[in-house]
Design a protein around this motif. Structure first.
Motif: not given
Lengths: 164, 122
Positions: A50-75
């Motif tokens: 699997w691959l981790a693909e970030t949509k948003t990353m804001d590393f600070k108190a109150g921020g967030f990391w939104l990411y997808a785990m992507v399968s080899p098939e693109g799921e």
């Protein structure tokens, strides 16, 4: 350097908490970077294939990391990590949930609360992750999923081996 | 931070249902603090139902109900000695419970190995 450091998991008797401990042969500054910077996180966070693909990353108190785990098939399966407190190169706390691509939480998946502590240990670093759940049901489900994850991953590794 | 990702779950939904059916009971059994205390007592020695009940403030019936839940899921076994019934911890079932965490630990170990590689090149 060898990578023979053991990953230890201790189950709390309350049934609501797991403590994961692992030593790394690198100074705290580097380990902290690898855990908190988008480009570096993407390189190790997803278990192969699997691959981790970030949509948003804001590393600070109150921020967030939104990411997808992507399968080899693109799921794609989306996850969101909300950061609560950040004490640079020492510790951070966060809550991780499953969500859709817009960060809207999925029903029926337990939230996990994280406290990650980074401790200098000689030339290396020990990372202690306390992972707690709102209920023992949440705990059961996570352990359950960990089992599924391990199983599927083993299958994936086998595929890779067979393809050689 | 995630321990795993939900892709794994969807990919193995069938297995999940199977394991849920077989394992759910054990986790429900240990979710209760009184039942965990009973397991801790039995880890030290075999005990009669009376001896177990004496350790708790709750009624004998309540303790007896907890023991039967532990017996039903196989965590506790019983044997007759003369007129008395003795309960004991079923060690192999307890090991199953620990084994449950192992693949989970493995998932993390693999992920951290990838982090080791990254740190070596940082």
């Amino acid at each position: 350097m060898s990578s023979t450091n053991e990953t230890k998991i201790v189950k709390d008797p309350s049934g609501k908490k797991l403590t994961v401990t692992r030593a790394f042969n690198a100074p705290v500054a580097k380990v902290w970077q690898a855990w908190t910077e988008r480009a570096l996180l993407e390189k190790w966070w997803a278990p192969k294939p699997w691959l981790a693909e970030t949509k948003t990353m804001d590393f600070k108190a109150g921020g967030f990391w939104l990411y997808a785990m992507v399968s080899p098939e693109g799921e794609r399966h989306w996850n969101k990590v909300d950061f609560h407190t950040v004490d640079a190169e020492n510790s951070f706390t966060a809550t991780a949930i499953f969500c859709d691509e817009n960060g809207k939480p999925l029903e029926d998946f337990p939230a996990m609360h994280w406290k990650n502590q980074f401790t200098a240990d000689g030339a290396g670093t020990t990372v202690t992750s306390e992972i707690s759940f709102d209920s023992t049901t949440g705990f059961d489900k996570i352990v359950q999923m960990g089992f599924e994850g391990g199983f599927t991953m083993a299958q994936g590794n086998l595929d890779e081996l067979l393809a050689e | 931070m995630q321990l795993y990702d939900c892709g794994f779950i969807f990919a193995t939904i069938q297995l999940q249902i199977m394991t849920l059916v077989t394992r759910r009971d054990i986790f429900q059994a240990i979710a209760d603090p009184t039942r965990r205390a009973i397991l801790a007592l039995l880890a030290v020695q075999m005990m009669t139902p009376n001896a177990i009940a004496e350790k708790f403030d709750s009624s004998r019936q309540a303790v007896s109900k907890h023991i039967s839940i532990l017996t039903e899921c196989g965590l506790v076994g019983q044997q007759q000695a003369g007129r008395e019934i003795y309960y004991h911890l079923n060690v192999s079932e307890m090991k199953t419970l620990d084994a449950w965490l192992e693949p989970f630990r493995q998932l993390w170990a693999d992920r951290f190995d990838q982090l080791d590689d990254l740190l070596n090149n940082l």
